[in-house]
Enzyme design. Structure first.
Site, PDB file in Angstrom:
ATOM      1  N   HIS A  26      41.413  50.771 -54.484  1.00 20.59           N
ATOM      2  CA  HIS A  26      41.209  50.785 -55.934  1.00 20.59           C
ATOM      3  C   HIS A  26      41.860  49.559 -56.558  1.00 20.59           C
ATOM      4  CE1 HIS A  26      45.319  51.841 -57.361  1.00 20.59           C
ATOM      5  NE2 HIS A  26      45.426  52.403 -56.170  1.00 20.59           N
ATOM      6  N   CYS A  27      41.372  49.197 -57.763  1.00 19.43           N
ATOM      7  CA  CYS A  27      42.006  48.136 -58.541  1.00 19.43           C
ATOM      8  C   CYS A  27      42.608  48.776 -59.787  1.00 19.43           C
ATOM      9  CB  CYS A  27      40.997  47.035 -58.892  1.00 19.43           C
ATOM     10  SG  CYS A  27      39.561  47.625 -59.815  1.00 19.43           S
ATOM     11  N   VAL A  28      42.738  48.056 -60.862  1.00 23.01           N
ATOM     12  CA  VAL A  28      43.398  48.584 -62.055  1.00 23.01           C
ATOM     13  C   VAL A  28      42.602  49.714 -62.688  1.00 23.01           C
ATOM     14  CG1 VAL A  28      44.240  48.006 -64.365  1.00 23.01           C
ATOM     15  CG2 VAL A  28      44.493  46.372 -62.502  1.00 23.01           C
ATOM     16  N   THR A  29      41.273  49.626 -62.647  1.00 23.34           N
ATOM     17  CA  THR A  29      40.454  50.633 -63.340  1.00 23.34           C
ATOM     18  C   THR A  29      39.401  51.312 -62.465  1.00 23.34           C
ATOM     19  OG1 THR A  29      38.864  48.927 -64.031  1.00 23.34           O
ATOM     20  CG2 THR A  29      40.686  49.399 -65.544  1.00 23.34           C
ATOM     21  N   ARG A  30      39.155  50.799 -61.237  1.00 23.95           N
ATOM     22  CA  ARG A  30      38.004  51.276 -60.476  1.00 23.95           C
ATOM     23  C   ARG A  30      38.351  51.679 -59.042  1.00 23.95           C
ATOM     24  NH1 ARG A  30      35.013  45.854 -61.134  1.00 23.95           N
ATOM     25  NH2 ARG A  30      37.093  45.275 -61.827  1.00 23.95           N
TER      26      ARG A  30
END
Length: 468
Positions: A26-30
């Site tokens: 995952h990244c910051v939002t996804r």
């Protein structure tokens, strides 16, 4: 936001079950998935999950928009539920790359090289915008601010120096990122890039104006002592050669001698090849590409603006928009400005406006909230939530944005609007436009706002968009 196991389980089932997940991170939002078969994804079921704000596929990765903070909790719950080991972003990229064809891999390689240096380029663009405000005549007064208030002249000069650094030493930035991407030592990539713009070389921007080009004489072979300021292709190809040569030497030379031999040999050989062959050949190719792009817009600016302004958003879906970043940088280095990037900024605005219009069309509260927040994001230059979360879901909104972007692109192309650098997209983009072009660019912004908004409202009222 609280995370319940039932919602996470629905997400897993909607992407084809844990058996369909090769890797996930995952990244910051996804959430980012490398899936075995994206055809098994049930997008309707996925986007009906309360936690999900949208989804899209790019560069072989299937991404699910969750939101900042919540995505970390969802990911941890998913790992615990499925037994899938936590993966790094690089592992996901490597896994996803297995599903790409050669063209997609080439585009992904360019993206991997240019995306890491974007913060420096965008920062330079914003600072150039501040410098333009201080030094551009006719903005607030008939003369430039620094002419009316001379005490600001040195402030503008320092800002200009800071802003120009990223472009003056652009081959150094590209060399660092490219050699790292090709498997070599990033430090050697920096040295390679800086070597190509060494002060002892004739500055590339003065190449056409000089009467006599200095040369080296290598055993009867004359090599031009020319730098490659603002050039993209020479350092890209030289970085590939350096990385592969370094890797080969490390595999052949014993560990005890690597420090003494690998870097010196790799840099020396690559340097000679760069100045003798890579540089002159790619310099000519780069200029030919620049002349071809400029020629098209000189001959038919209306058509060029319509096509590029309209096609940019669809290119984002395929990931091919990354290839034009190199063209932008080549244009800036060769001509001092780019007419392509301003159209990108207007495309951001058009997508944001279509999403905003959907806020007034939709009845579902979750989608209305997503439309509003994604519109704000697009107006600040990040279009993925608007495009993939709202506009593509309701195809007429996406088409409305494309039409608005195409018309706006055609107008600013005919008005010869240019930017001296790449900046932040969306509404703040005018800061990175030449001040003399602000009036035309603002008209382009108005077109990118009015046309998509009206079209989306009109088309939305004729369709059943009462999403439940």
């Amino acid at each position: 936001m609280s995370v319940n196991k039932e919602s996470v389980e629905k997400i897993v089932q909607a992407v084809g079950g844990k058996e369909n997940i090769s890797a996930a991170t995952h990244c910051v939002t996804r959430l980012r998935f490398a899936l075995k078969d994206e055809g098994k994804v049930d997008k309707e079921a996925l986007e009906n999950v309360d936690l999900v704000k949208g989804s899209f596929s790019t560069n072989g990765q299937f991404q699910v928009v969750i939101g900042q903070g919540t995505v970390d909790k969802v990911y941890k719950e998913m790992v615990a539920m499925t037994g899938i080991g936590e993966s790094s972003k690089q592992q996901i990229k490597d896994e996803a790359a297995k599903n790409l064809n050669p063209l997609q891999r080439a585009i992904k390689t360019l993206a991997d090289i240019f995306i890491p240096i974007l913060p420096a380029i965008v920062t330079a663009g914003l600072l150039m915008g501040i410098n333009n405000i201080l030094t551009g005549p006719g903005i607030f007064f008939d003369e430039a601010i620094v002419d009316v208030y001379p005490q600001w002249a040195d402030v503008a000069s320092i800002i200009n120096l800071i802003a120009n650094t990223a472009f003056t030493f652009l081959p150094g930035l590209i060399g660092w990122s490219a050699v790292n991407r090709f498997g070599g030592s990033p430090l050697l990539g920096i040295v390679l890039g800086l070597m190509l713009v060494h002060p002892d070389l004739l500055n590339a921007w003065g190449y056409g104006a000089t009467d006599e080009i200095p040369t080296w004489n290598l055993f009867g072979l004359e090599i031009q002592k020319v730098g490659y300021q603002g050039q993209v292709l020479p350092v890209l190809l030289a970085s590939y050669v350096l990385a592969k040569l370094e890797t080969g030497l490390r595999n052949k030379i014993p560990d005890a001698f690597q420090l003494l031999l690998v870097a010196p040999i790799a840099l020396l050989v690559t340097g000679f090849i760069s100045f003798i062959a890579i540089g002159p050949i790619t310099f000519a190719i780069g200029n030919a590409i620049t002349n071809a792009v400029v020629g098209i817009f000189d001959v038919a600016p209306l058509l060029g603006g319509l096509i590029y302004g309209g096609l940019y958003a669809p290119l984002v879906i395929t990931g091919m928009h990354h290839t034009f970043l190199a063209v932008d940088l080549q244009l800036i280095g060769s001509t001092g400005g780019t007419f392509l990037w301003p159209m990108v900024a207007l495309s951001n605005i058009a997508q944001g406006t279509a999403a905003l219009a959907m806020f007034f069309v939709l009845k579902d509260e979750k989608l209305k909230s997503l439309s509003a927040t994604s519109a704000v994001s697009a107006y600040l230059g990040i279009t993925e939530p608007a495009m993939f979360g709202v506009n593509l879901r309701f195809r007429f909104a996406f088409i409305s944005a494309i039409i608005g972007s195409a018309l706006a692109g055609a107008f600013i192309a005919m008005a010869s609007v240019q930017a001296p650098s790449i900046g932040v997209g969306g509404l703040p983009a005018f800061l990175s436009i030449f001040p003399k072009n602000w009036g035309s660019f603002f008209i382009g912004m108005a077109i990118a706002i009015i046309v998509p908004f009206i079209l989306t409202l009109l088309l939305g009222k004729t369709r059943k968009t009462q999403a439940s």
